[in-house]
Design a protein around this motif. Structure first.
Motif, PDB file in Angstrom:
ATOM      1  N   ASN A   1       0.777  -1.126   0.005  1.00  0.00           N
ATOM      2  CA  ASN A   1      -0.165   0.143  -0.008  1.00  0.00           C
ATOM      3  C   ASN A   1       0.814   0.910   0.117  1.00  0.00           C
TER       4      ASN A   1
ATOM      5  N   ASP B   1       2.457   1.676  -3.142  1.00  0.00           N
ATOM      6  CA  ASP B   1       1.751   2.029  -4.292  1.00  0.00           C
ATOM      7  C   ASP B   1       1.435   3.497  -4.129  1.00  0.00           C
ATOM      8  N   ASN B   2       1.218   4.001  -3.104  1.00  0.00           N
ATOM      9  CA  ASN B   2       1.281   5.431  -2.832  1.00  0.00           C
ATOM     10  C   ASN B   2       2.514   6.386  -3.504  1.00  0.00           C
TER      11      ASN B   2
ATOM     12  N   GLY C   1      -6.614   3.165   1.460  1.00  0.00           N
ATOM     13  CA  GLY C   1      -5.296   2.362   1.550  1.00  0.00           C
ATOM     14  C   GLY C   1      -4.523   2.678   2.924  1.00  0.00           C
TER      15      GLY C   1
HETATM   16 MG   LIG Z   1      -3.096   4.638  -1.577  1.00  0.00          MG
END
Ligand SMILES: [Mg+2]
Ligand SMILES: Nc1ncnc2c1ncn2[C@@H]1O[C@H](COP(=O)(O)OP(=O)(O)OP(=O)(O)O)[C@@H](O)[C@H]1O
Length: 435
Positions: free
Chosen positions: A338, A341-342, A404
């Motif tokens: 997560n 991904d950010n 997320g």
């Molecule tokens: Mg995110």
């Protein structure tokens, strides 16, 4: 109960006072008798009689025939009173002749004396019962005053207690009833600092929390509805366009891609929502185990790197020592992916993201550093909230739904760890997890 106690006390005090009177009477009589026996003479009789002249006691001295030899007060009524008792009086011990202080004007005792065969008789003592009656009346008055006073005090205490204890309790009961009916607009005054005040404070806090949760839930539902309606609009729109036919193969391909992309986005959102729901119910468990850190992070690196490569970005893993991790591997992977991904989504092409793992005493520190767009300082506090996105349009463009980080935070906390962010707008962000 109080009344009964007071009655009992009243009775006891009167009895002991009356007993005292009898004892004094008997003691005085015996005293006179002893003096008489020691110094028997007319003068002694006169002296004895004289001694009782002023007191509210009387003395009568009789001879063996019952004739009166001396009397402290020449009073016909008094003699009439005593006469019946003197006739045939036979006792060789001191004796109470009249004990009924209620109805009789005197209580009477007899004390036999015997000098020699010719000279015997009785010293008769009489004590007026008026003083006993006065004493009883006095005592009763005191008891009545005490009774009324204690009643008034009791009433005041009751009034104060009902104000201090009962009223707040009733208000709290009403408040909790309102809460259970779903009305969270409760206002309790928390004035006292005692347990009642604390209880009122807790109920007020509960009401406020429930009110906040209610509005949060409404906002949350509204956001979800909004989140779902956007991809759905795309899906319906493009499906309709495609169903009309007469499209070039290229258009068809393009529209299909959009449909797949939006469907995936919805699927992702659903997955995250499910995770969140599970966390709220506390129905998910963290199964911690020991495992080696380096292979674990290398695995993640391998999995994610292609996405970075597609955006011409570089993902660097810094994991020096041979650490052992104690965590739920699946959940930890979810956390790290997560964050990565950010970092990928909110960074520009060509930039680098560093995933660093280190150990500090018992704790493992995992940081994800990017040099992307950063987060405005005034929004950092909110990014862990459900469905919170910095500048809605911005992350919409990046395809995020704002779930997320809230999942990440819940998972980290379920591990007993902490998460921190440092970010500068336009410079980049660093997320640090300590587990
Ligand atoms: Mg995110
Ligand atoms: N590394 C980062 N750099 C800049 N902004 C970030 C970064 N990480 C998160 N943010 C901001 O915080 C917001 C919340 O992040 P979060 O991961 O919760 O949601 P999302 O990425 O928008 O959606 P999702 O992760 O659910 O697909 C994001 O919308 C983004 O604006």
């Amino acid at each position: 109960m109080d009344l009964f106690l007071m009655f009992y006390l009243h009775r006891n005090i009167i009895n002991s006072k009356v007993d005292e009177q009898f004892e004094t009477l008997l003691a005085n009589g015996a005293n006179h008798r002893d003096v008489l026996m020691e110094y028997y003479s007319n003068t002694t009789i006169k002296h004895i009689v004289l001694m009782e002249r002023d007191a509210n006691r009387e003395v009568i001295i009789t001879d063996q025939q019952g004739e009166i030899l001396g009397i402290s007060e020449i009073n016909a009524e008094l003699i009439d009173q005593v006469k019946p008792y003197l006739v045939g009086l036979q006792t060789d011990k001191d004796k109470v002749l009249v004990s009924d202080w209620h109805d009789s004007p005197y209580i009477v005792s007899a004390h036999p004396y015997d000098i020699n065969t010719g000279q015997s008789g009785y010293v008769i003592m009489l004590s007026s019962t008026i003083s006993i009656h006065e004493m009883v009346a006095d005592l009763s008055l005191h008891f009545a005053i005490a009774g009324v006073t204690s009643f008034i005090v009791l009433f005041i205490v009751y009034a104060v207690l009902s104000k201090v204890i009962t009223r707040p309790l009733i208000r709290m009961k009403e408040a909790t009833e309102k809460l259970s009916e779903g009305d969270f607009q409760v206002r309790l005054s928390v004035s006292s600092k005692d347990e009642l005040g604390e209880l009122a404070g807790s109920i007020q806090k509960l009401a406020n929390d429930l009110e906040r949760l209610k509005s949060e839930r409404n906002e949350f539902l509204a956001s979800i509805a909004h989140e779902l309606s956007t991809p759905l609009t795309y899906l319906i729109g493009y499906s309709k366009v495609m169903s009309r036919g007469n499209l070039t193969e290229q258009e068809r391909q393009q529209y299909l891609e959009i449909i797949v992309e939006e469907s995936n986005r919805m699927k992702e959102l659903m997955k995250n929502l499910l995770d969140l729901a599970k966390m709220d119910e506390n129905s998910f468990t963290v199964k911690k185990a020991f495992f080696a850190a380096r292979p674990f992070f290398e695995g993640i690196h391998k999995l994610i790197e292609p996405s970075f490569a597609m955006k011409n970005m570089k993902l660097t893993l810094l994991c020096e020592g041979e650490y052992q991790l104690f965590a739920d591997a699946l959940r930890l992977e979810q956390i790290v992916i997560n964050l990565l991904d950010n970092a990928l989504n909110y960074s520009d092409e060509q930039s680098e993201v560093i995933l660093q793992v280190s150990q500090n005493e018992e704790k493992t520190i995992i940081s994800v550093m990017d040099s992307g767009i950063g987060i405005p300082a005034n929004e950092i506090a909110f990014i862990f909230e459900k469905l919170y996105r910095v500048e809605k349009s911005r992350s919409r463009a990046f395809g995020g739904s704002g779930i997320g980080l809230s999942v990440v935070k819940e998972l980290v906390e379920a591990h007993g760890g902490t998460i921190e962010v440092k970010s500068k707008r336009g410079k980049g962000s660093t997320f640090t997890i300590t587990i």
